[in-house]
Design a protein around this motif. Structure first.
Motif, PDB file in Angstrom:
ATOM      1  N   PRO A   1      -7.790  20.531  -3.344  1.00  0.00           N
ATOM      2  CA  PRO A   1      -6.235  19.546  -3.339  1.00  0.00           C
ATOM      3  C   PRO A   1      -5.877  18.369  -3.845  1.00  0.00           C
ATOM      4  N   ILE A   2      -5.268  18.515  -4.920  1.00  0.00           N
ATOM      5  CA  ILE A   2      -3.943  17.377  -5.472  1.00  0.00           C
ATOM      6  C   ILE A   2      -3.363  16.352  -5.136  1.00  0.00           C
ATOM      7  N   ALA A   3      -2.921  16.804  -3.627  1.00  0.00           N
ATOM      8  CA  ALA A   3      -1.017  16.319  -3.858  1.00  0.00           C
ATOM      9  C   ALA A   3      -1.796  14.558  -3.756  1.00  0.00           C
ATOM     10  N   SER A   4      -2.777  14.180  -3.024  1.00  0.00           N
ATOM     11  CA  SER A   4      -3.281  12.824  -2.476  1.00  0.00           C
ATOM     12  C   SER A   4      -1.297  11.993  -1.696  1.00  0.00           C
ATOM     13  N   ASN A   5      -1.100  11.358  -2.696  1.00  0.00           N
ATOM     14  CA  ASN A   5       0.221  10.061  -2.161  1.00  0.00           C
ATOM     15  C   ASN A   5       1.057  10.529  -2.137  1.00  0.00           C
TER      16      ASN A   5
ATOM     17  N   PHE B   1      -4.000  10.616  -8.568  1.00  0.00           N
ATOM     18  CA  PHE B   1      -2.973   9.591  -8.307  1.00  0.00           C
ATOM     19  C   PHE B   1      -1.754   9.938  -8.759  1.00  0.00           C
ATOM     20  N   TRP B   2      -0.157   9.577  -7.995  1.00  0.00           N
ATOM     21  CA  TRP B   2       1.241  10.549  -7.882  1.00  0.00           C
ATOM     22  C   TRP B   2       2.079   9.000  -8.399  1.00  0.00           C
TER      23      TRP B   2
ATOM     24  N   SER C   1       1.184  -1.393  -0.109  1.00  0.00           N
ATOM     25  CA  SER C   1      -0.046   0.160  -0.384  1.00  0.00           C
ATOM     26  C   SER C   1       0.555   1.202  -0.102  1.00  0.00           C
ATOM     27  N   VAL C   2       0.550   2.131  -0.516  1.00  0.00           N
ATOM     28  CA  VAL C   2       1.101   3.517  -0.484  1.00  0.00           C
ATOM     29  C   VAL C   2      -0.220   4.820   0.462  1.00  0.00           C
TER      30      VAL C   2
END
Length: 837
Positions: free
Chosen positions: A727-731, A767-768, A3-4
């Protein structure tokens, strides 16, 4: 599949990120790198003609052609041929910024302290101490994660398991994990044996080689904030241990002859190996000098200080001829004259102090202010008493001795002393007199020196320009700068065929060249793939694509210019306020933008927006102060840090500031709307605003907490001109974000550069993925450029120069070669082939 972790975007008052969270985030980052779906590798394209900041060296005492070089943000490099070539041996570690390297040569055990201790605005925090027993093939992490910045590691000469670490501690926040740490089990456990307070850390140590129970450590009080740097304090001092570092006692007491007070700044300490009773200390003495400028009167003109704090009557009484001469020498005529200024002061349209305020330069005062500066003290009784060795000033620090502060001795001659500063200085008489020995082939800003114990005229030094060697006490130097370890702030490309890349580097000016294989550093400028444009700390570059020869570039704090690559014709660009107006505040990396819609239009940011319709000439100030106002301190702050114009609409502008504002203008900068209220930046540095090339109302913003020791990642998007943000920093891992770019072909693909690497999202930030192939495991990425014609991405790294890669795999597109192979053969192809025959 592992998992991340997803990390919170809550700012929580910009509090420092705990080490436990950083380490947990690193675990997630390693998962991202392991599971990366990309195979395309980046390749380094240099430049290799200059280097980056060197912080430390360790040389094999039995064979001086073998040594290790620690770069501030370029990792650890090893040479076995006297610097003709180097190999990187720390690229597999979780962090690349270094403070110290120390080698136990009998066992060939390498100890590395991470996090540069020079306390500059680009001194990245580390994670503690690492050790390798196989020349860097693998590294063992030894802990001290809250150390952030390490000044020195000292090894016991005979006990391989005993070591001491000088921990400077956090740069932008207070913490208790600083001072001296000792291990007796090879780094498995540590004991803090010296702690003073949560703003005073250990910067340097030395050990008596004849008696390893005797150590000296330099303790340094310093606080840094984005707007102010306190370079010294009365808790700074030299401490001595006589029991192997288990306990310590202050030896620079008032009775010892050593200076006292709040001006005691960074210090370096060195024991004479040939006579350990002799100890030297170099001191950055920040004590202010008395202002003697008024005593040095000039009958023809005035000094700037003579115009300070005048009332109306005193200003009216100034001699007109002397005042006119002063105005002429400061290039203020014919716009201003003594008569004009006196008339304005008499009418209360100008304050009597306005002329002084106009000419006062906070940046110049920061660099050249009247302080005591560099001093050398010597003890001949093992630290009991101290005396200053010299009468004349040692002009090598200016006001930023915090950036240097080290002293080195000949192993065989206690009177031979070398100081590292802006220049490298040498004394052969115990510090009574010094002379500069930095000749051709050396760079300014020196941080380390090594003197050969077998032949002390043989020296190796490290500075902001790399590594230099001499065999004759500095009469002749040569460079050892083959690693591509430049520290880029910003990059861009032109549209020439083949295209060229341009970039500004830390203390190495602006360079441009083709992304071809580099020649080594001994090549002349005429044969280099890269060439310089300007000096200083190179900053942003913009290129007029109509000729690919007109270039806008500059150095720190807004000193820009326009030049033509063929003719060399140039103009300076730095808007100045009028007398009586508050001075403009320029960011260290002042942003500039050349309009895509009309490349005669040039934008530049101070605390206000400036615009020229004439290629940088006749700059006009537009609108209001876009920041939260001036904040008192000795570091320029309250300035525009990023600018962007929409590629879809002329005059649709966004500005971000270093104090957390994001502003929007729809009329070319005349009026502005603050759009960061819903963003809740909490005053964090806005590292990037980017107007979308796909949708007019779309804009991206990234925030950076580096200057708060706050390492969360903050990335946002708005699709309604900043009215609302998502916000789109997510992982993304806990790494401050420097830059965001859109893919040139696919509006769902985004690229983010952080203080730790490159990340790609193919779904607008949900997701990044890590894209690290061909890069060190951790590398600060300050800028990203897209060369659309070639479909290439370029990374401007702060420590490993420039990397380039093709984007086809990321976009899910075949390469030109693959398209040619896959294209079916048609009758037309046969006819064409036959026709050629």
């Amino acid at each position: 599949m592992a998992s991340v972790l997803m990390f919170s975007n809550s700012l929580q008052a910009q509090s420092p990120t705990p080490a436990a969270m950083r380490q947990q985030s690193l675990t997630s980052k390693m998962v991202l790198q392991k599971q990366s779906p990309f195979s395309t590798k980046f390749r380094s394209v240099g430049p290799a003609v200059m280097s980056g900041r060197v912080v430390d060296l360790d040389v094999n005492p039995a064979d001086a052609t073998e040594f290790y070089v620690a770069y501030a943000t370029g990792g650890l490099w090893h040479t076995t041929n006297n610097g003709l070539s180097f190999s990187p041996i720390f690229d597999s570690a979780e962090v690349i910024g270094l403070g110290d390297v120390t080698v136990h040569w009998p066992s060939r055990t390498i100890w590395v302290g991470t996090g540069e201790a020079n306390s500059s605005r680009s001194s990245y925090s580390g994670l503690g101490v690492y050790k390798s027993q196989n020349n860097g093939t693998t590294w063992q992490y030894l802990g001290l994660p809250e150390s952030h910045h390490i000044g020195e590691i000292v090894l016991h000469p005979t006990d391989v398991n005993t070591a001491w670490v000088a921990v400077l501690g956090h740069l932008y926040s207070a913490n208790k994990e600083r001072g001296v740490y000792k291990t007796t089990d090879g780094g498995a456990t540590w004991k803090q044996t010296l702690f003073l307070d949560d703003n005073t850390g250990a910067i340097e140590m030395d050990i008596n080689p004849a008696n390893p129970n005797e150590l000296y450590v330099a303790m340094w009080y310093r606080t840094r904030r984005a707007w102010n740097f306190e370079e010294g304090g009365n808790s700074s001092g030299i401490y001595k241990s006589t029991n192997g570092g288990d306990s310590w006692a202050l030896v620079t007491t008032a009775a010892s002859g050593f200076p006292q007070g709040n001006g005691i700044g960074r210090m370096g300490v060195a024991i004479a190996a040939s006579n350990p009773n002799i100890v030297y200390v170099v001191l950055d003495n920040q004590a202010r000098l008395p202002d003697t400028a008024q005593k040095k009167t000039d009958s023809l003109t005035y000094s700037k200080t003579e115009l300070k704090d005048l009332n109306k009557a005193q200003f009216a009484a100034l001699n007109d001829k002397r005042l006119d001469t002063f105005l002429r020498r400061n290039r203020l005529t014919p716009k201003y004259s003594a008569a004009i200024l006196k008339r304005k002061v008499a009418a209360d349209s100008l304050q009597p102090n306005a002329l002084y305020d106009y000419l006062y330069d906070a940046i110049d005062d920061l660099i050249n202010g009247p302080i005591t500066g560099c001093q050398v003290y010597r003890s001949d009784d093992a630290g009991k008493t101290w005396r200053k060795t010299h009468e004349k000033n040692i002009a090598t620090y200016n006001t930023y001795g915090y950036y240097f502060g080290r002293i080195f001795l000949s192993p065989t001659n206690p009177d031979k002393v070398v100081l590292t500063g802006f220049t490298v200085e040498m004394s052969n008489d115990g510090g009574k007199t010094f002379k500069s020995i930095g000749k051709n082939n050396t760079h300014a800003d020196h941080h380390v020196a090594w003197l050969n114990p077998k032949r002390d005229s043989h020296m190796i030094i490290g500075n902001d320009g790399g590594v230099n060697l001499t065999y004759d006490d500095g009469k002749v130097w040569f460079k050892a700068n083959t690693p591509a370890v430049g520290q880029f702030y910003a990059i861009t490309t032109d549209n020439a065929r083949p295209y060229r890349v341009y970039g500004g580097l830390q203390d190495n000016g602006v360079w441009y060249g083709h992304t071809t294989r580099q020649r080594t550093s001994d090549a002349s400028y005429d044969t280099l793939a890269y060439r310089p444009i300007g000096g200083g700390d190179g900053m942003m570059v913009q290129v007029d694509s109509r000729d690919n020869k007109t270039v806008y570039s500059g150095s720190q704090f807004g000193f820009y210019g326009r030049t033509h690559l063929d003719t060399g014709g140039a103009i300076g660009i730095r808007p100045a306020n009028e007398i009586g107006e508050p001075p403009y505040r320029y960011n260290w990396m002042t942003p500039i933008v050349l309009s895509r819609h009309n490349q005669d239009v040039f934008y530049m940011g101070s605390n206000k927006l400036h615009r020229s319709m004439l290629k940088g000439a006749e700059m006009k100030v537009l609108g209001i102060d876009l920041t939260n106002g001036k904040k008192e301190g000795d570091v320029p702050f309250g300035s525009i840090s990023t600018l962007s114009e929409s590629p879809l609409r002329f005059g649709l502008l966004y500005a971000g500031t270093d104090d957390g504002n994001v502003q929007l203008s729809k009329d070319g900068g005349y009026s502005w709307i603050k759009i960061s209220n819903t963003l809740k930046t909490n005053g964090l540095w806005v590292s990037r605003v980017l107007a979308s090339q796909y949708k007019e109302g779309r804009v991206y913003a990234t925030l950076n907490g580096y200057r708060n020791d706050h390492f969360n990642a903050y990335v946002y998007v708005s699709n309604d001109y900043g009215t609302t943000w998502q916000p789109i920093a997510s992982n993304l891992p806990l790494e401050p974000v420097n830059v965001i770019r859109e893919d040139p072909k696919n509006d769902s693909i985004l690229y983010v550069g952080t203080d730790g690497g490159l990340y790609v999202s193919k779904d607008m930030g949900k997701f990044w993925n890590a894209w690290h192939q061909g890069l060190p495991k951790s590398i600060p990425i300050h800028d990203i450029a897209m060369q659309e014609r070639e479909n290439e991405i370029l990374l401007g790294t702060h420590g490993r120069s420039i990397y380039v890669a093709k984007l086809f795999e990321i976009q899910g597109l075949p390469t030109p070669k693959e398209r040619a192979i896959r294209r079916p053969v048609t009758d037309d192809d046969d006819d064409a082939s036959n026709a050629k025959d």
